[in-house]
Design a protein around this motif. Structure first.
Motif, PDB file in Angstrom:
ATOM      1  N   PRO A   1     -26.470  32.739  43.279  1.00 13.60           N
ATOM      2  CA  PRO A   1     -27.501  33.407  42.475  1.00 13.60           C
ATOM      3  C   PRO A   1     -28.124  32.522  41.396  1.00 13.60           C
ATOM      4  CG  PRO A   1     -25.333  34.283  41.954  1.00 13.60           C
ATOM      5  CD  PRO A   1     -25.162  33.387  43.148  1.00 13.60           C
ATOM      6  N   ASN A   2     -27.339  31.695  40.742  1.00 10.78           N
ATOM      7  CA  ASN A   2     -27.902  30.850  39.690  1.00 10.78           C
ATOM      8  C   ASN A   2     -28.798  29.761  40.265  1.00 10.78           C
ATOM      9  OD1 ASN A   2     -26.729  32.334  37.647  1.00 10.78           O
ATOM     10  ND2 ASN A   2     -24.890  31.071  37.589  1.00 10.78           N
ATOM     11  N   LEU A   3     -28.425  29.199  41.404  1.00 11.28           N
ATOM     12  CA  LEU A   3     -29.286  28.235  42.081  1.00 11.28           C
ATOM     13  C   LEU A   3     -30.614  28.883  42.423  1.00 11.28           C
ATOM     14  CD1 LEU A   3     -29.838  25.515  43.519  1.00 11.28           C
ATOM     15  CD2 LEU A   3     -28.726  26.498  45.532  1.00 11.28           C
ATOM     16  N   ARG A   4     -30.569  30.111  42.916  1.00 14.63           N
ATOM     17  CA  ARG A   4     -31.776  30.847  43.279  1.00 14.63           C
ATOM     18  C   ARG A   4     -32.687  31.053  42.064  1.00 14.63           C
ATOM     19  NH1 ARG A   4     -33.979  33.474  47.268  1.00 14.63           N
ATOM     20  NH2 ARG A   4     -35.268  35.305  46.871  1.00 14.63           N
ATOM     21  N   GLN A   5     -32.098  31.456  40.944  1.00 13.10           N
ATOM     22  CA  GLN A   5     -32.917  31.711  39.745  1.00 13.10           C
ATOM     23  C   GLN A   5     -33.531  30.410  39.223  1.00 13.10           C
ATOM     24  OE1 GLN A   5     -33.467  34.765  39.734  1.00 13.10           O
ATOM     25  NE2 GLN A   5     -31.632  35.283  40.878  1.00 13.10           N
ATOM     26  N   ALA A   6     -32.767  29.327  39.249  1.00 12.40           N
ATOM     27  CA  ALA A   6     -33.302  28.033  38.815  1.00 12.40           C
ATOM     28  C   ALA A   6     -34.454  27.599  39.729  1.00 12.40           C
ATOM     29  CB  ALA A   6     -32.198  26.976  38.811  1.00 12.40           C
TER      30      ALA A   6
ATOM     31  N   ASN B   1     -22.631  21.166  39.778  1.00 15.01           N
ATOM     32  CA  ASN B   1     -22.694  19.845  40.417  1.00 15.01           C
ATOM     33  C   ASN B   1     -24.077  19.548  40.994  1.00 15.01           C
ATOM     34  OD1 ASN B   1     -20.011  19.324  39.855  1.00 15.01           O
ATOM     35  ND2 ASN B   1     -19.307  20.205  41.776  1.00 15.01           N
ATOM     36  N   ALA B   2     -24.812  20.585  41.389  1.00 16.12           N
ATOM     37  CA  ALA B   2     -26.126  20.392  42.004  1.00 16.12           C
ATOM     38  C   ALA B   2     -27.257  20.408  40.984  1.00 16.12           C
ATOM     39  CB  ALA B   2     -26.375  21.487  43.043  1.00 16.12           C
ATOM     40  N   ASP B   3     -26.987  20.846  39.777  1.00 19.90           N
ATOM     41  CA  ASP B   3     -28.013  21.007  38.745  1.00 19.90           C
ATOM     42  C   ASP B   3     -28.239  19.689  38.008  1.00 19.90           C
ATOM     43  OD1 ASP B   3     -29.687  21.783  36.694  1.00 19.90           O
ATOM     44  OD2 ASP B   3     -28.248  23.138  35.756  1.00 19.90           O
ATOM     45  N   LEU B   4     -29.309  18.999  38.370  1.00 20.76           N
ATOM     46  CA  LEU B   4     -29.605  17.703  37.758  1.00 20.76           C
ATOM     47  C   LEU B   4     -30.191  17.832  36.352  1.00 20.76           C
ATOM     48  CD1 LEU B   4     -31.161  15.865  40.836  1.00 20.76           C
ATOM     49  CD2 LEU B   4     -28.809  15.761  39.996  1.00 20.76           C
TER      50      LEU B   4
ATOM     51  N   GLY C   1     -25.557  23.025  35.163  1.00 23.07           N
ATOM     52  CA  GLY C   1     -25.037  24.377  35.291  1.00 23.07           C
ATOM     53  C   GLY C   1     -25.035  25.207  34.020  1.00 23.07           C
ATOM     54  N   ASP C   2     -25.634  24.705  32.955  1.00 26.21           N
ATOM     55  CA  ASP C   2     -25.673  25.440  31.687  1.00 26.21           C
ATOM     56  C   ASP C   2     -26.727  26.551  31.788  1.00 26.21           C
ATOM     57  OD1 ASP C   2     -26.049  26.367  29.059  1.00 26.21           O
ATOM     58  OD2 ASP C   2     -25.575  24.407  28.211  1.00 26.21           O
TER      59      ASP C   2
ATOM     60  N   ALA D   1     -21.779  31.341  34.598  1.00 26.45           N
ATOM     61  CA  ALA D   1     -21.544  30.172  35.442  1.00 26.45           C
ATOM     62  C   ALA D   1     -20.262  30.370  36.240  1.00 26.45           C
ATOM     63  CB  ALA D   1     -21.457  28.912  34.590  1.00 26.45           C
ATOM     64  N   ASN D   2     -20.332  30.051  37.510  1.00 27.48           N
ATOM     65  CA  ASN D   2     -19.189  30.183  38.405  1.00 27.48           C
ATOM     66  C   ASN D   2     -18.921  28.806  39.000  1.00 27.48           C
ATOM     67  OD1 ASN D   2     -17.417  30.620  40.489  1.00 27.48           O
ATOM     68  ND2 ASN D   2     -18.547  32.312  41.386  1.00 27.48           N
TER      69      ASN D   2
END
Length: 170
Positions: free
Chosen positions: A34-39, A107-110, A114-115, A99-100
């Protein structure tokens, strides 16, 4: 003058669209990130904002739908684009969860590693920026989104900037 058009449609937006497809209903990662999706929603909105600011009316509602057989997308009026972008970013900011560590987002958030709080600030600051852009066209809508953005928390220092760290520095 076609460089932003070519780069954003052929690269950045295609990649973001694939993330949204795979993390959306029926996608390979449906409901798992879900957080990847929102970003990705926030970054997609940011890049479409740039396109419509550069060129005015651009393909938006039918853009990036070649797999669906739409090879010549219609141009969407800039006012409709901004209306949808405001909705998308607002929903994305509200959609971030805690954050999960197991979802791999950090790790994927450049940008923010992940903040989630920094992503929310980035999204709210983008909302404020878009609200200012439409303020002369629709003052009421601009005020509504500006108020929500400010109350949600904005970027306040260089520590909140979205940038990719490289070996040579920020």
């Amino acid at each position: 003058n076609a460089a932003p058009w070519d780069f954003l449609y052929n690269d950045v937006l295609q990649n973001l669209e694939e993330i949204l497809k795979q993390t959306g209903t029926g996608g390979f990662e449906d409901g798992k990130r879900p957080n990847l999706r929102q970003a990705a929603r926030i970054l997609r909105a940011y890049n479409f904002m740039r396109l419509t600011d550069y060129y005015g009316n651009v393909p938006y509602t039918e853009a990036l739908k070649g797999r669906d057989g739409i090879f010549f997308p219609k141009y969407t009026p800039q006012e409709e684009i901004y209306t949808d972008l405001l909705k998308e970013v607002s929903e994305a900011v509200k959609g971030f969860g805690a954050a999960n560590a197991g979802d791999g987002f950090a790790n994927a958030d450049l940008f923010y590693q992940g903040d989630v709080d920094k992503w929310k600030k980035f999204g709210n600051t983008l909302l404020l920026r878009m609200a200012l852009r439409i303020s002369k066209v629709d003052a009421a809508k601009a005020g509504q989104y500006a108020t929500a953005a400010i109350s949600g928390g904005l970027m306040t220092s260089n520590a909140d900037m979205a940038f990719i760290k490289t070996a040579l520095g920020p």
